[in-house]
Design a protein around this motif. Structure first.
Motif, mmCIF file in Angstrom:
data_model
loop_
_atom_site.group_PDB
_atom_site.id
_atom_site.type_symbol
_atom_site.label_atom_id
_atom_site.label_comp_id
_atom_site.label_asym_id
_atom_site.label_seq_id
_atom_site.Cartn_x
_atom_site.Cartn_y
_atom_site.Cartn_z
ATOM 1 N N VAL A 60 -19.597 38.648 -6.587
ATOM 2 C CA VAL A 60 -19.750 40.006 -6.068
ATOM 3 C C VAL A 60 -18.776 40.118 -4.892
ATOM 4 O O VAL A 60 -18.904 39.377 -3.908
ATOM 5 C CB VAL A 60 -21.186 40.259 -5.598
ATOM 6 N N SER A 61 -17.832 40.965 -5.006
ATOM 7 C CA SER A 61 -16.798 41.003 -3.971
ATOM 8 C C SER A 61 -16.293 42.435 -3.783
ATOM 9 O O SER A 61 -16.432 43.297 -4.655
ATOM 10 C CB SER A 61 -15.628 40.081 -4.348
ATOM 11 N N VAL A 62 -15.723 42.627 -2.626
ATOM 12 C CA VAL A 62 -15.056 43.882 -2.295
ATOM 13 C C VAL A 62 -13.562 43.630 -2.346
ATOM 14 O O VAL A 62 -13.091 42.530 -2.015
ATOM 15 C CB VAL A 62 -15.480 44.378 -0.897
ATOM 16 N N THR B 214 -30.699 34.908 -14.208
ATOM 17 C CA THR B 214 -31.057 34.506 -15.572
ATOM 18 C C THR B 214 -30.447 35.508 -16.540
ATOM 19 O O THR B 214 -30.523 36.728 -16.310
ATOM 20 C CB THR B 214 -32.584 34.480 -15.757
ATOM 21 N N VAL B 215 -29.849 34.998 -17.575
ATOM 22 C CA VAL B 215 -29.213 35.866 -18.560
ATOM 23 C C VAL B 215 -30.251 36.819 -19.139
ATOM 24 O O VAL B 215 -31.340 36.411 -19.536
ATOM 25 C CB VAL B 215 -28.570 35.023 -19.685
ATOM 26 N N GLY B 216 -29.890 38.077 -19.130
ATOM 27 C CA GLY B 216 -30.795 39.078 -19.675
ATOM 28 C C GLY B 216 -31.749 39.663 -18.671
ATOM 29 O O GLY B 216 -32.491 40.587 -18.994
ATOM 30 N N GLU B 217 -31.751 39.142 -17.466
ATOM 31 C CA GLU B 217 -32.646 39.664 -16.431
ATOM 32 C C GLU B 217 -31.815 40.222 -15.281
ATOM 33 O O GLU B 217 -30.753 39.674 -14.947
ATOM 34 C CB GLU B 217 -33.572 38.566 -15.922
ATOM 35 N N VAL B 218 -32.324 41.281 -14.654
ATOM 36 C CA VAL B 218 -31.572 41.969 -13.606
ATOM 37 C C VAL B 218 -31.513 41.105 -12.347
ATOM 38 O O VAL B 218 -32.518 40.508 -11.946
ATOM 39 C CB VAL B 218 -32.233 43.326 -13.296
ATOM 40 N N VAL B 219 -30.324 41.053 -11.756
ATOM 41 C CA VAL B 219 -30.132 40.343 -10.493
ATOM 42 C C VAL B 219 -29.980 41.388 -9.393
ATOM 43 O O VAL B 219 -29.189 42.324 -9.516
ATOM 44 C CB VAL B 219 -28.877 39.450 -10.555
ATOM 45 N N HIS B 220 -30.765 41.234 -8.351
ATOM 46 C CA HIS B 220 -30.715 42.154 -7.220
ATOM 47 C C HIS B 220 -30.025 41.447 -6.064
ATOM 48 O O HIS B 220 -30.449 40.363 -5.672
ATOM 49 C CB HIS B 220 -32.121 42.566 -6.788
ATOM 50 N N ILE B 221 -28.981 42.088 -5.510
ATOM 51 C CA ILE B 221 -28.235 41.472 -4.405
ATOM 52 C C ILE B 221 -28.168 42.474 -3.249
ATOM 53 O O ILE B 221 -27.674 43.599 -3.412
ATOM 54 C CB ILE B 221 -26.811 41.096 -4.850
ATOM 55 N N THR C 34 -27.010 42.913 -14.800
ATOM 56 C CA THR C 34 -27.692 42.012 -15.738
ATOM 57 C C THR C 34 -26.665 41.073 -16.370
ATOM 58 O O THR C 34 -25.803 41.514 -17.136
ATOM 59 C CB THR C 34 -28.394 42.806 -16.857
ATOM 60 N N PRO C 35 -26.739 39.796 -16.059
ATOM 61 C CA PRO C 35 -25.805 38.853 -16.698
ATOM 62 C C PRO C 35 -26.070 38.783 -18.200
ATOM 63 O O PRO C 35 -27.224 38.714 -18.626
ATOM 64 C CB PRO C 35 -26.129 37.522 -16.019
ATOM 65 N N PRO D 134 -17.996 35.393 -15.560
ATOM 66 C CA PRO D 134 -17.276 34.117 -15.455
ATOM 67 C C PRO D 134 -15.816 34.196 -15.883
ATOM 68 O O PRO D 134 -14.993 33.390 -15.438
ATOM 69 C CB PRO D 134 -18.079 33.209 -16.384
ATOM 70 N N ASP D 135 -15.478 35.173 -16.732
ATOM 71 C CA ASP D 135 -14.087 35.311 -17.148
ATOM 72 C C ASP D 135 -13.311 36.252 -16.248
ATOM 73 O O ASP D 135 -12.122 36.529 -16.507
ATOM 74 C CB ASP D 135 -14.041 35.837 -18.583
ATOM 75 N N GLY D 136 -13.956 36.788 -15.235
ATOM 76 C CA GLY D 136 -13.287 37.696 -14.313
ATOM 77 C C GLY D 136 -13.362 39.140 -14.734
ATOM 78 O O GLY D 136 -12.817 40.010 -14.057
ATOM 79 N N HIS D 137 -14.021 39.430 -15.810
ATOM 80 C CA HIS D 137 -14.140 40.821 -16.252
ATOM 81 C C HIS D 137 -15.240 41.518 -15.472
ATOM 82 O O HIS D 137 -16.256 40.891 -15.101
ATOM 83 C CB HIS D 137 -14.453 40.885 -17.744
ATOM 84 N N ALA D 138 -15.013 42.802 -15.250
ATOM 85 C CA ALA D 138 -15.984 43.568 -14.473
ATOM 86 C C ALA D 138 -17.264 43.740 -15.274
ATOM 87 O O ALA D 138 -17.245 43.917 -16.500
ATOM 88 C CB ALA D 138 -15.411 44.918 -14.111
ATOM 89 N N VAL D 139 -18.354 43.701 -14.560
ATOM 90 C CA VAL D 139 -19.668 43.863 -15.168
ATOM 91 C C VAL D 139 -20.234 45.184 -14.680
ATOM 92 O O VAL D 139 -20.117 45.515 -13.500
ATOM 93 C CB VAL D 139 -20.590 42.704 -14.768
#
Lengths: 311, 709
Positions: free
Chosen positions: B639-641, B592-599, B630-631, B613-618
């Motif tokens: 999320v990739s290596v 959810t936008v504005g909320e932390v995503v745990h992976i 946080t999106p 979504p544009d390929g820019h690093a977050v």
């Protein structure tokens, strides 16, 4: 019996004076009422038929035309007039005054009625017509009903009764008219002098019964203009001498409404009286006596000449 | 809204109300005049009374009431009454410290009714949005402040995602404040009004001050969550001055749910659309699948009106559902549902995960090609997997020898059958990765299965260490040990609940592999057992995949399972259960936008990169074994290596409550509940009461109420 008290005698004299003056005013007018005159007049002829009185045959016609005809005439009779006085308590009130023992000859409805009926009796006496008097309600009434008769003695009795009567209680017009009608000849005249302060439904049937038997009914509706205009200066508890609960009233506040009530009631009374060919004459008590008398006798509106001063 | 109140400054003056007895006594006294008058027309008076009775009934009480009212008004006027009228109009108290809180959450991007949709910049900001209006009003407010006023600016959604001070401190420079206000950009985040008020309170530094809040007050719980902060501001002697920025007729349609249903092949996509606000809305729904193909539908969405009174419970809005049929073969990934023709464009695209859709490719590794069909596991498996040549079953079996497995891309398969393979060691790594990535592995027994090799190579996959197989009965004279009927509560046996369950008891097993006890740290369980308790089918979950071990054979060597009627539906169900998910290694998460995503990460040493979504690093932050970010905008995040397939996909969407643009509650009402006098304007009623009394007296004097009786 008429109470020969000084007050009564004085009132008789006063009534006689008032009546004579008023009558003279009337007689100086143009035409007395044709209805009050009675005479034997030829009506018409009819062919003779077996059984007709032979004395009615007109022999002159037989001599001229050789035909037998019978002469017919109108019945020859006097028209008795019965004066009816409403002597209820309501008749003796007036604005600013109170119900007294015997009403003054002038100034209130009862006194005006006494003068008016005395005048009428006097007039009929002069015309040698039989006249009677009936008093509805009141106290100290020597005779409730004086059957119509002609003559000076009858006039004296009528004046004596009128001078003695003390208005009080209820007149009960409906019942009184029924009693009066029972002793009245079919062809007669009834002159009612009343303020008609009883519900129309109570007296109209009796009046209509008289009309149906072709009695000439004439109603002198007496009213005090100041009374019906509520000319009282301040609120008061109004009561009727005939009894009943008093009612608090602010005359100034309800005057317009009261006028509307009076108009409706007057129209109601007029319709009730004229429904059976009765003659309705509204009589304000502030008018000279000769005025209603002349209208009664003539049916016209012209005023008579004044005779003995104001009355 | 704030509530009304009524008060007296001189309440003792009300004792003068005893004066009201005056007209009452006078009124009663007039009812009975003293003077008596004989009257000759009482009959007419009685008629008059009847005529006036109705009027008297009304007018008399009216006259009395008017007189009483006149006296009471005089009394009330002396008591100096005052009426507290709710007043949210901004009236700064002159304390010199003002904090402007600007709500730039997603719902503030709502185009106002009738506004031109002139999109400006990212996020669809336009001059017709609520945020634009709020900004204009805030700028006007700042311009009107006294020159010595110190002002701060707080955005509900700052550049870092949460409530943030746009100016670090209170400043006495209106131009700088205006620039700060103009720097506030629309966002896709939710409304953290409590956080914004906390920032404002922090800016005030505990001193009294005024917090002017420009907000649409939309979103369930937004105002209620801010109440504690309002209370703290009031306790510090400050005030919260809400400036509602609402649309006259807010309307919005959003994608509330997306559900993929159906089997492993094709199926349907159910999209739930919810309309907020009055009136029905028409929208075009476009589903874009991961391969770029699109499906479109035209939908009418019913409205869901709000409430006229803030604070009242709003009616629940029922979604309308539209279904799309997914093509038979679609690669898995992040798909989207987009709406058109909406005044809140920021929430019109919803991102969701779509599993790989298509036939389940099943790989059968034949470890013991038999000389005759009935001596071959593959023979029975092929017929069970594809009884009509694979047509219509959704299963496409492929057979290979163990030597051919390294040459295959197991990612293309959903299930692998290891049928009586003698040497599993060369396949161990491949199979392990396959299972951890979500694949299904079925190991069947046979004479080639040697416990030592299997335990050594596949210890991370086996539910329990294998023992040697043994005969359960005398092989030549007895028919074997029957199976126990399975528990139909298990996902694998659910289709057998109505019928077929007893078919398992017809299976006779004469020889089977035995197992050591299940280790304590292994998630394994027995799904099928022999009478007497020996396990026959074991299951273990490994990573995102599962492993089944059948103690018997899928030919007739050890048991007659392939001859039983339940064999075919059992194998089909096995594939369905194992092959429902894509076998690729990419994990899928919702955000959810504005909320932390745990992976969670496969290994603690990995340092993956998160791309928007544009390929820019977050920017990310995390602990070993996890990555968190946080999106800031909706869309698919990866999320990739470096140099490897993506570890995870994240479908990030705007916060759902922001789509409900209806006004939910009122800050003014909440603040008034805490302190009723803060948002009230006192109106003196003394003079109007006195004027009213005089007017009534004049009317009385003028005879307005005169009448009979």
């Amino acid at each position: 019996m008429i109470p020969w008290e000084p007050e009564v005698l004085s009132r008789i004299r006063r009534l006689a004076l008032v009546a004579r003056c008023a009558v003279e005013g009337v007689l100086h007018g143009e035409h007395p009422s044709r209805a009050l005159a009675s005479s034997v007049t030829f009506a018409d002829y009819k062919p003779y038929a077996p059984g007709d009185p032979v004395r009615d045959l007109d022999w002159r016609v037989w001599a001229r035309t050789d035909r037998l005809v019978v002469r017919r005439t109108q019945a020859e009779s006097d028209l008795p007039v019965l004066l009816v006085l409403d002597a209820s308590g309501d008749m003796s009130t007036r604005p600013g005054g109170s119900a007294g023992d015997r009403p003054p000859i002038e100034g209130n409805k009862a006194g005006y009625a006494l003068g008016l009926l005395a005048t009428l009796a006097w007039y009929l006496y002069l015309r040698r017509e039989p006249v009677g008097l009936a008093v509805l309600g009141g106290e100290d009434v020597p005779w409730r009903i004086l059957s119509p008769r002609a003559g000076r003695h009858q006039l004296g009795s009528i004046l004596g009764v009128l001078a003695s009567v003390r208005p009080s209680g209820r007149a009960d017009l409906g019942r009184g008219l029924q009693v009066v009608a029972a002793g009245l000849r079919r062809r007669s005249m009834l002159v009612l002098a009343s303020d008609l302060m009883e519900e129309v439904e109570s007296w109209a049937p009796a009046l209509h019964a008289l009309g149906r038997r072709r009695t000439d009914v004439r109603v002198l509706h007496l009213y005090d203009p100041r009374e019906l205009d509520l000319q009282f200066p301040r609120p008061a508890r109004f009561f009727s001498p005939e009894g009943g609960a008093p009612l608090a009233l602010d005359p100034a506040g309800v005057r317009e409404d009261f006028r509307a009530v009076v108009r409706a009631w007057t129209e109601e009374v007029r319709r009730a009286v004229t429904a059976w060919q009765g003659l309705y004459l509204p009589v304000p008590t502030d008018r000279p006596l000769a005025d209603p008398l002349f209208r009664l006798l003539s049916g016209g509106s012209r005023r008579p000449k004044p005779a003995c001063g104001r009355a | 809204m704030s509530s009304w109140s009524f008060s007296f400054l001189a309440a003792g003056a009300l004792a003068l109300a005893v004066l009201a007895l005056g007209p009452l006594i006078a009124h009663l006294a007039r009812q009975d005049p003293i003077e008596r008058q004989a009257f000759g027309a009482m009959m007419l008076v009685e008629r008059l009374v009847r005529r006036l009775r109705r009027r008297r009934r009304i007018q008399d009480p009216v006259r009395l009431a008017v007189r009483l009212l006149a006296v009471l008004l005089v009394v009330v006027a002396t008591a100096r009454p005052g009426l507290g009228i709710p007043d949210t109009a901004l009236r700064l108290g002159g304390v010199g410290r003002v904090v402007v809180v600007l709500d730039n959450s997603l719902s503030m991007s709502l185009e106002e009714d009738g506004a031109l949709r002139t999109l400006v910049g990212q996020g669809g900001a336009s001059e017709g949005t609520l945020l634009a209006r709020a900004r204009r009003e805030a700028v006007a407010l700042v311009r009107e402040l006294p020159p010595d006023a110190r002002v701060g600016v707080v955005a509900v959604v700052g550049p870092e995602g949460g409530p943030e001070r746009i100016l670090p401190t209170l400043v006495q420079d209106p131009d700088r404040v205006v620039r700060a206000l103009e720097a506030v950009q629309p966002s896709w985040s939710g409304t953290d009004l409590a956080g914004a008020l906390r920032e404002a309170r922090s800016l005030l530094g505990g001193e009294p001050g005024e917090v002017v809040v420009f907000t649409d007050e939309a979103g369930p719980g937004t105002v209620a969550g801010a109440v504690p902060e309002i209370e703290r501001i009031l306790a510090a002697g400050g005030r919260v001055l809400p400036r509602g920025v609402q649309d006259a007729s807010p309307r919005n349609v959003t994608v509330s749910t997306v559900t993929y249903g159906g089997g492993v092949e094709g199926g349907s996509l159910r999209v739930g659309l919810t309309g907020f606000g009055k009136g029905e809305a028409e929208t075009v729904v476009t589903v874009t699948l991961p391969d770029g193909s699109r499906m479109t539908a035209f939908v009418q969405v019913p409205g869901c009106p709000g409430s006229d009174a803030p604070g009242d419970a709003l009616p629940a809005c029922e979604p309308v559902e539209v279904r799309f049929t997914v093509p038979p073969e679609v690669p898995g990934g992040v798909a989207s549902v987009a709406l058109s023709g909406d005044r809140l464009a920021s929430d019109d695209t919803h991102w969701f995960h779509l599993p790989r859709v298509g036939p389940s490719r099943v790989l059968v590794v034949d470890g013991d090609p038999g000389p005759t069909p009935i001596q071959s596991e593959v023979y029975f498996l092929e017929r069970a997997l594809a009884p009509w040549g694979g047509l219509g079953t959704g299963v496409r079996p492929e057979v290979t020898a163990p030597d051919g497995v390294p040459d295959l891309d197991l990612g293309q398969y959903r299930v692998v059958f290891l049928a009586n393979v003698s040497e599993p060691r060369p396949l161990a790594d491949t199979l392990s990765a396959f299972v951890r990535g979500g694949g299904g592995l079925v190991i069947t027994g046979g004479d080639n299965v040697t416990p030592e090799r299997y335990n050594a190579a596949l210890s991370t996959l086996l539910p329990a260490p294998l023992r040697r197989s043994r005969n359960l009965v005398s092989f030549d004279v007895e028919e074997g040990v029957p199976l126990v009927a399975p528990d139909t509560g298990e996902e694998l046996f659910t289709p057998f609940a109505r019928q077929g369950r007893a078919g398992f008891t017809a299976v006779r097993v004469r020889r089977a592999i035995l197992f050591d006890p299940v280790p304590g740290d292994v998630q394994a369980r027995t799904l099928l057992a022999l009478e007497g308790g020996l396990p026959f089918l074991l299951e273990r979950t490994v990573g995102r995949g599962r492993v089944f071990v059948l103690a018997g054979t899928v030919d007739l060597a050890w048991n007659d399972l392939p001859l039983q009627a339940v064999f075919l539906p059992f194998v089909q169900r096995l594939v369905t259960c194992l092959g429902g998910e894509s076998a690729d290694a990419t994990a899928r998460f919702e955000g959810t936008v504005g909320e932390v995503v745990h992976i969670p990460l496969p290994g603690p040493s990995l340092a993956p990169r998160v791309a928007d979504p544009d390929g820019h690093a977050v920017s990310t932050h995390g602990i070993p074994g996890w990555i968190r970010f946080t999106p800031q905008r909706p869309g698919p995040y990866t999320v990739s290596v470096e140099g490897a397939p993506p570890l995870a996909w994240v479908a990030a969407n705007p916060p759902a409550p922001e789509s409900d643009v209806r006004r939910q509650d009122s800050l003014a009402r909440a603040e008034s509940a805490l302190d009723p006098t803060r948002l009230q304007r006192r109106v003196e009623l003394g003079l109007p009461a006195l004027a009213g009394a005089l007017l009534l007296m004049l009317l009385q004097a003028g005879g307005w109420t005169r009448h009979g009786g």
